[in-house]
Write an enzyme that holds these catalytic residues in place. Structure first.
Site, PDB file in Angstrom:
ATOM      1  N   THR A   1       0.835  -1.193   0.000  1.00 23.82           N
ATOM      2  CA  THR A   1       0.000   0.000   0.000  1.00 23.82           C
ATOM      3  C   THR A   1       0.875   1.250   0.000  1.00 23.82           C
ATOM      4  O   THR A   1       2.103   1.168  -0.114  1.00 23.82           O
ATOM      5  CB  THR A   1      -0.985  -0.024   1.197  1.00 23.82           C
TER       6      THR A   1
ATOM      7  N   LYS B   1       3.865   1.309  -3.649  1.00 25.76           N
ATOM      8  CA  LYS B   1       3.405   0.528  -4.795  1.00 25.76           C
ATOM      9  C   LYS B   1       4.325   0.648  -6.008  1.00 25.76           C
ATOM     10  O   LYS B   1       4.371  -0.265  -6.851  1.00 25.76           O
ATOM     11  CB  LYS B   1       1.968   0.931  -5.178  1.00 25.76           C
TER      12      LYS B   1
ATOM     13  N   ASP C   1      -5.378  -4.377  -7.829  1.00 25.78           N
ATOM     14  CA  ASP C   1      -6.201  -3.181  -7.644  1.00 25.78           C
ATOM     15  C   ASP C   1      -7.132  -2.947  -8.831  1.00 25.78           C
ATOM     16  O   ASP C   1      -8.299  -2.582  -8.663  1.00 25.78           O
ATOM     17  CB  ASP C   1      -5.317  -1.939  -7.466  1.00 25.78           C
TER      18      ASP C   1
ATOM     19  N   GLY D   1      -0.748   9.042  -7.799  1.00 24.01           N
ATOM     20  CA  GLY D   1       0.086   8.043  -7.131  1.00 24.01           C
ATOM     21  C   GLY D   1      -0.098   6.651  -7.707  1.00 24.01           C
ATOM     22  O   GLY D   1      -0.739   6.464  -8.753  1.00 24.01           O
ATOM     23  N   GLY D   2       0.452   5.654  -6.998  1.00 25.59           N
ATOM     24  CA  GLY D   2       0.435   4.275  -7.484  1.00 25.59           C
ATOM     25  C   GLY D   2      -0.967   3.731  -7.717  1.00 25.59           C
ATOM     26  O   GLY D   2      -1.211   3.017  -8.694  1.00 25.59           O
TER      27      GLY D   2
END
Length: 242
Positions: free
Chosen positions: A59, A63, A100, A125-126
């Protein structure tokens, strides 16, 4: 006993640890799940020496940072450029996967309507990379929105009435609004939302974020990230055991 865990930073709240601990107990599995709360990704070098670890979830904020520590990437994770599942092979090799996109896709499908052709992804972000990958597969065009946009991205100041009317799906991939700072939210002009909009927040704690409340006030459908988390967790378990 096989050990699994969550790699992240400041993860005392961990959905994953609660979810998998309950799963192992309810299904009488001889497994444990723990948090690997690391201040820097460099600390991972020591942890991966443990032969009892069979898999990890990943998390914020690791990532993307975790990728150089892996021996290989599943093709989907490579295309996305972010990893949220690590499988520890019997040969000691570490392979990165991304579940995800699966969790997001399957939780979003029931919310879609024919007017949704375009999406705004808030944050870069990731997690946002997996969201973009999923939207591509669903044939939904998207634009990223960033506080520090590059030439391909929108800034929050760019979001006006025309953009809100054009982009019927808005996904919050930022941590704004996470417990305990629940009053925070991405700064968009909520007043231009309608009943044709869907606001999807990757946050699951609180159950209803300020972002979602403001959307609901203007008729939008809303969804938090809990269903996505459950789906990606079960996909993680499949990957570890395949």
């Amino acid at each position: 006993m096989n050990t699994y865990g969550l790699l992240g930073r400041d993860i005392g709240y961990s959905f994953s640890r609660n979810y998998f601990s309950n799963k192992f107990k309810n299904e009488n599995l001889d497994c444990s799940y723990q948090n690997f709360d690391l201040k820097t990704i460099e600390e991972l070098k020591t942890i991966i020496q443990d032969k009892g670890i069979k898999g990890m979830n990943v998390t914020i904020p690791y990532k993307e940072e975790v990728i150089p520590f892996l021996d290989s990437l599943d093709p989907t994770a490579e295309e996305i450029g972010a990893v949220n599942v690590i499988k520890f092979g019997k040969d000691g090799k570490l392979t990165g996967y991304n579940s995800d996109h699966y969790g997001f896709t399957e939780s979003l499908k029931p919310l879609l309507n024919k007017k949704i052709k375009k999406a705004l992804i808030l944050g870069t972000g990731g997690a946002s990379k997996a969201i973009a990958f999923a939207l591509n597969k669903l044939n939904i065009k998207y634009n990223f929105v960033s506080r520090n946009p590059d030439f391909k991205e929108l800034s929050y100041n760019d979001i006006d009435e025309d953009i809100i009317r054009d982009f019927k799906l808005i996904i919050n991939c930022t941590p704004l609004g996470t417990h305990p700072n629940t009053e925070n939210h991405p700064n968009i002009p909520f007043e231009y939302l309608s009943e044709h909009h869907v606001l999807y927040d990757l946050i699951y704690n609180p159950e209803e974020t300020t972002f979602m409340k403001k959307g609901k006030e203007h008729g939008a459908k809303t969804c938090n990230g809990l269903r996505m988390l459950v789906l990606q967790a079960e996909k993680s378990w499949d990957i570890w055991n395949q």
